[in-house]
Design a protein around this motif. Structure first.
Motif, PDB file in Angstrom:
ATOM      1  N   GLU A  50      67.762  -9.731 -68.377  1.00  0.00           N
ATOM      2  CA  GLU A  50      67.806  -8.458 -67.665  1.00  0.00           C
ATOM      3  C   GLU A  50      67.905  -7.283 -68.636  1.00  0.00           C
ATOM      4  O   GLU A  50      68.652  -6.340 -68.457  1.00  0.00           O
ATOM      5  CB  GLU A  50      68.985  -8.416 -66.689  1.00  0.00           C
ATOM      6  CG  GLU A  50      68.863  -9.452 -65.579  1.00  0.00           C
ATOM      7  CD  GLU A  50      69.960  -9.319 -64.539  1.00  0.00           C
ATOM      8  OE1 GLU A  50      70.833  -8.449 -64.729  1.00  0.00           O
ATOM      9  OE2 GLU A  50      69.935 -10.065 -63.543  1.00  0.00           O
ATOM     10  N   GLU A  51      67.105  -7.364 -69.720  1.00  0.00           N
ATOM     11  CA  GLU A  51      67.109  -6.307 -70.729  1.00  0.00           C
ATOM     12  C   GLU A  51      66.128  -5.187 -70.395  1.00  0.00           C
ATOM     13  O   GLU A  51      66.225  -4.083 -70.951  1.00  0.00           O
ATOM     14  CB  GLU A  51      66.774  -6.892 -72.114  1.00  0.00           C
ATOM     15  CG  GLU A  51      67.815  -7.887 -72.616  1.00  0.00           C
ATOM     16  CD  GLU A  51      67.412  -8.505 -73.932  1.00  0.00           C
ATOM     17  OE1 GLU A  51      66.250  -8.310 -74.330  1.00  0.00           O
ATOM     18  OE2 GLU A  51      68.240  -9.181 -74.562  1.00  0.00           O
TER      19      GLU A  51
ATOM     20  N   HIS B 188      61.192 -10.730 -63.473  1.00  0.00           N
ATOM     21  CA  HIS B 188      62.512 -10.376 -63.988  1.00  0.00           C
ATOM     22  C   HIS B 188      62.859 -11.250 -65.191  1.00  0.00           C
ATOM     23  O   HIS B 188      62.844 -12.479 -65.097  1.00  0.00           O
ATOM     24  CB  HIS B 188      63.582 -10.541 -62.905  1.00  0.00           C
ATOM     25  CG  HIS B 188      63.486  -9.493 -61.831  1.00  0.00           C
ATOM     26  ND1 HIS B 188      62.645  -9.606 -60.752  1.00  0.00           N
ATOM     27  CD2 HIS B 188      64.125  -8.301 -61.696  1.00  0.00           C
ATOM     28  CE1 HIS B 188      62.770  -8.542 -59.979  1.00  0.00           C
ATOM     29  NE2 HIS B 188      63.656  -7.728 -60.534  1.00  0.00           N
TER      30      HIS B 188
ATOM     31  N   GLU C 174      64.188  -2.465 -67.815  1.00  0.00           N
ATOM     32  CA  GLU C 174      64.449  -1.685 -66.621  1.00  0.00           C
ATOM     33  C   GLU C 174      63.135  -1.243 -65.996  1.00  0.00           C
ATOM     34  O   GLU C 174      62.188  -0.936 -66.707  1.00  0.00           O
ATOM     35  CB  GLU C 174      65.298  -0.459 -66.967  1.00  0.00           C
ATOM     36  CG  GLU C 174      66.684  -0.780 -67.485  1.00  0.00           C
ATOM     37  CD  GLU C 174      67.464   0.477 -67.824  1.00  0.00           C
ATOM     38  OE1 GLU C 174      66.884   1.595 -67.630  1.00  0.00           O
ATOM     39  OE2 GLU C 174      68.608   0.364 -68.253  1.00  0.00           O
ATOM     40  N   ALA C 175      63.119  -1.156 -64.690  1.00  0.00           N
ATOM     41  CA  ALA C 175      61.924  -0.652 -64.001  1.00  0.00           C
ATOM     42  C   ALA C 175      61.805   0.857 -64.215  1.00  0.00           C
ATOM     43  O   ALA C 175      62.776   1.528 -64.524  1.00  0.00           O
ATOM     44  CB  ALA C 175      62.042  -0.953 -62.508  1.00  0.00           C
TER      45      ALA C 175
END
Length: 387
Positions: free
Chosen positions: A381-382, A377, A384-385
């Motif tokens: 947090e830029e 991670h 996305e999964a």
């Protein structure tokens, strides 16, 4: 004593295989039926004495014949799921001819450690014959996971059998041994001790008659208190006689001067020497002593004196004793069965190390999860999964 032996897992299978070899070499006829159960196909293929029809491969749908990788919870699940396949082999056991079942397993691995208690529970639900366990504890240097497995399996196994006979590898390992050579020697030590015990009382056409016969009922009554048992053994070489007039005279002299003291000494050595599971002898609930060897080296006085000494040492009133004469034997031996022992430092130590190992494993898993989260991670947090 007639036994149906079931070796569960790699160690259990090898020990039962060795029992069959011992039975054939000594003619003791103890093993009425021998079965090996495993999740690893290669381990079953390596056996030499157990008939192929009695080698049961379980868990093929789960592990494809490759074993459970020291996962004894998986071993227990597979044993439960494939109980029908194991029962298929047990159905061929002539139950009317046996005195008891003996389930043999190493307690540190996965298949035997998990599956043996499951099988013992299954046998006790179906049969009226006693179900005993023979469990082998791993040495300390075999690793924490094996200690944790052994502690959990021991706790479960002892509750599922009528009595758990224990052999502690840690008390018997020798420095400088190869792994394979060490295990082969340990298996021989196991079979020699239990072989003499279970073989006592077996009489052939040309055998000498015992001064005090020990039969299967004596062993069963000694083990009937349940719990945990250990065995001691001591032996001494003796000179053979020529069987003539001089030989008979010499035998009489042996009886009068040496035999009694030798037998008493051997009983003491067997009890106070290296037991299969070291313990405080005074914590014994019931015991049995068997002396074996050439009939001219066994006498009632020596046998009774040894039994009396054991009664005093264990502070128990339930002490049985007898002899097992073997013509042409080159040694005199004594086997002491200590049943229902309760003061066993090794078990307490095992449990302590197991609890510490369990806590360390849980702590390491939590730390691993945190490290993984930090790795995958991004801090901002830029990313996305995909899903």
């Amino acid at each position: 004593m007639k036994l149906a032996m079931i070796g569960f897992g790699q160690a259990g299978g090898k020990i039962v295989d060795k029992f069959v070899e011992y039975d054939r070499q000594t003619g003791s006829d103890v093993v009425r039926s021998a079965i090996a159960v495993n999740t690893a196909e290669a381990d079953l293929a390596g056996l030499e004495e157990i008939p192929e029809r009695n080698r049961v491969l379980i868990g093929q749908a789960r592990v494809k014949g490759h074993g459970v990788g020291a996962d004894n919870e998986l071993g227990a699940e597979i044993a439960e799921a494939d109980a029908g396949e194991i029962q298929g082999a047990i159905d061929d056991v002539p139950v009317h001819e046996i005195d008891a079942f003996l389930v043999v397993a190493g307690l540190g691995g996965g298949t035997g450690s998990g599956g043996a208690p499951v099988l013992a529970n299954h046998l006790k639900r179906i049969y009226t014959e006693p179900v005993y366990g023979l469990g082998v504890l791993p040495a300390q240097d075999e690793g924490g996971i094996y200690t944790l497995n052994a502690a959990r399996s021991f706790k479960t196994f002892v509750d599922e059998v009528d009595n758990l006979l224990v052999f502690d590898n840690d008390a018997w390992r020798e420095t400088g041994e190869s792994v394979r050579g060490g295990y082969d020697r340990l298996n021989e030590e196991i079979v020699r001790r239990f072989g003499v015990l279970f073989g006592a009382g077996e009489v052939g056409r040309d055998d000498a008659i015992a001064e005090s016969v020990v039969d299967s009922s004596e062993i069963i009554n000694t083990l009937a208190c349940g719990g945990v048992s250990t065995i001691g053994y001591a032996a001494e070489e003796v000179a053979a006689t020529d069987g003539g007039l001089l030989g008979r005279f010499t035998d009489d002299e042996i009886d009068a001067t040496e035999t009694t003291n030798r037998l008493t000494s051997l009983v003491r050595k067997a009890t106070l020497g290296r037991l299969t599971l070291p313990c405080n002898v005074e914590s014994t609930e019931r015991s049995l002593v068997v002396t074996s060897g050439p009939p001219e080296h066994l006498n009632r006085k020596g046998i009774e004196r040894g039994r009396k000494w054991l009664e005093s040492e264990t502070e128990s009133m339930e002490v049985r004793g007898g002899d097992y004469p073997i013509r042409d034997a080159g040694r005199v031996g004594a086997v002491a069965l200590l049943s229902g022992v309760s003061d066993v430092p090794r078990v307490k130590e095992l449990q302590g190390v197991a609890v510490e190992t369990r806590d360390n494993i849980e702590s390491m898993r939590e730390e691993s999860d945190r490290n993984l989260q930090r790795l995958v991670h991004d801090e901002a947090e830029e990313l996305e999964a995909l899903f």
